[in-house]
Design a protein around this motif. Structure first.
Motif, short mmCIF file in Angstrom:
data_model
loop_
_atom_site.label_atom_id
_atom_site.label_comp_id
_atom_site.label_asym_id
_atom_site.label_seq_id
_atom_site.Cartn_x
_atom_site.Cartn_y
_atom_site.Cartn_z
N UNK A 246 -9.86 -8.69 -2.56
CA UNK A 246 -9.02 -8.22 -3.77
C UNK A 246 -7.83 -7.21 -3.47
N UNK A 247 -7.37 -6.58 -4.36
CA UNK A 247 -6.46 -5.61 -4.18
C UNK A 247 -6.97 -4.36 -3.75
N UNK A 248 -6.18 -3.75 -2.83
CA UNK A 248 -6.67 -2.46 -2.18
C UNK A 248 -5.57 -1.27 -2.81
N UNK A 249 -6.22 -0.30 -3.23
CA UNK A 249 -5.29 0.95 -3.51
C UNK A 249 -4.81 1.49 -2.34
N UNK A 250 -3.69 2.28 -2.25
CA UNK A 250 -3.15 3.28 -1.33
C UNK A 250 -4.17 4.04 -0.75
N UNK A 251 -4.20 4.60 0.60
CA UNK A 251 -5.30 5.41 1.04
C UNK A 251 -4.87 6.67 0.71
N UNK A 252 -5.59 7.58 1.09
CA UNK A 252 -5.62 9.11 0.67
C UNK A 252 -4.46 9.57 1.06
N UNK A 253 -4.08 9.41 2.44
CA UNK A 253 -2.80 10.09 2.92
C UNK A 253 -1.52 9.40 2.08
N UNK B 191 0.52 -3.01 -4.27
CA UNK B 191 -0.78 -3.48 -3.80
C UNK B 191 -0.80 -4.30 -2.75
N UNK B 192 -1.75 -3.82 -1.89
CA UNK B 192 -2.15 -4.88 -0.66
C UNK B 192 -3.19 -5.90 -1.01
N UNK B 193 -2.88 -7.12 -0.83
CA UNK B 193 -3.73 -7.86 -1.36
C UNK B 193 -4.77 -8.58 0.03
N UNK C 212 2.61 -8.04 -11.83
CA UNK C 212 1.66 -7.60 -10.92
C UNK C 212 2.30 -7.23 -9.57
N UNK C 213 3.66 -7.14 -9.48
CA UNK C 213 4.20 -6.78 -8.05
C UNK C 213 3.95 -5.18 -7.72
N UNK D 217 0.77 -1.15 -0.07
CA UNK D 217 -0.12 0.08 -0.04
C UNK D 217 0.81 1.30 -0.21
N UNK D 218 2.09 1.18 -0.08
CA UNK D 218 3.02 2.21 0.20
C UNK D 218 3.29 2.71 -1.18
N UNK D 219 3.24 3.96 -1.63
CA UNK D 219 3.58 4.59 -2.75
C UNK D 219 5.23 4.91 -2.86
N UNK D 220 5.54 4.98 -3.98
CA UNK D 220 7.11 5.13 -4.15
C UNK D 220 7.50 5.70 -5.66
#
Length: 242
Positions: free
Chosen positions: A65-72, A59-61, A46-47, A17-20
């Motif tokens: 299903x897969x979850x997108x990163x939260x707003x923050x 992505x957090x599985x 798909x990594x 769930x962490x963006x980079x």
């Protein structure tokens, strides 16, 4: 191959769930082209998933299903540069978190001193405003508070008296170092902010030496009209507020 292996290893160590971006992976500009191909392959596997140009997430599985990163987490890359905070969220969305309004903001505001940060990415919509000081990880919350003082007459669904009451409560929770920081940065803001911060602090019983700097920075002949009564702010006349 060494770069690809390094990228894969770093991504495997990231929290789901962490963006980079490229900077988070310590990729130098000369290797951007090679890195882009490696990241494209990892997307096909798909990594990782792509948020926007140069921005990805792991992505957090879950069983759903897969979850997108939260707003923050989606916002975070825009607020930091090379690991250092350079911007902060301000405006109505911040004032809602501070308990000053219940109104939602469709488009947020991002304040930065040296950058104009505008976002148009799906749920993330932001306009750029200029901060009154260089933004750091230690001062951005203080700057946000001072923005609320600056915008006190424009906060949606919140009267000046209600805002003063809420901001007074927040300032009471600040420690001495934070209060000194508030006063120091308030000196960079317009007179109405300096006067209101001074009036609220003295109403709260603060009598530190730094408060004199705020008072001396004001012109006694310039009256600040906020339309607040003495019942709501008994110290207002000492700070040239009507």
């Amino acid at each position: 191959m060494a770069l690809t292996t390094s990228i894969r290893k770093q991504i495997n160590q990231l929290t789901e769930g962490k963006t980079f971006g490229y900077n988070d992976l310590a990729i130098v500009k000369e290797n951007f082209s090679t890195a882009a191909k490696a990241l494209e392959r990892l997307q096909k596997e798909g990594l990782i998933k792509k948020v926007s140009k140069g921005l990805f997430y792991k992505p957090k599985r879950t069983i759903f299903g897969e979850l997108q990163p939260d707003y923050e987490e989606l916002l975070r890359p825009y607020l930091f540069e090379n690991g250092k905070r350079v911007a902060y969220e301000t405006g109505t969305s911040l004032y809602k978190r501070l308990g000053l309004t219940t109104q939602m903001a469709f488009r947020i505001k991002i304040a930065s001193r040296g950058k104009s940060i505008k976002i148009n990415r799906g749920v993330l919509q932001a306009t750029a405003v200029k901060s009154y000081a260089e933004v750091t990880s230690t001062n951005y919350k203080i700057l946000g508070l001072l923005d609320a003082f600056k915008d006190i007459k424009q906060i949606p669904d919140c009267s000046v008296a209600q805002a003063v009451n809420r901001l007074s409560a927040i300032l009471k929770e600040l420690d001495e170092q934070q209060t000194d920081s508030l006063i120091r940065y308030a000196l960079l803001y317009p007179p109405r902010v300096r006067a209101l911060v001074g009036a609220v602090l003295t109403y709260n019983g603060y009598n530190g030496a730094a408060i004199e700097q705020l008072k001396e920075s004001l012109n006694p002949l310039s009256i600040i009209k906020l339309g607040i009564s003495e019942m709501d702010l008994p110290t207002k006349s000492n700070w040239y507020i009507e």
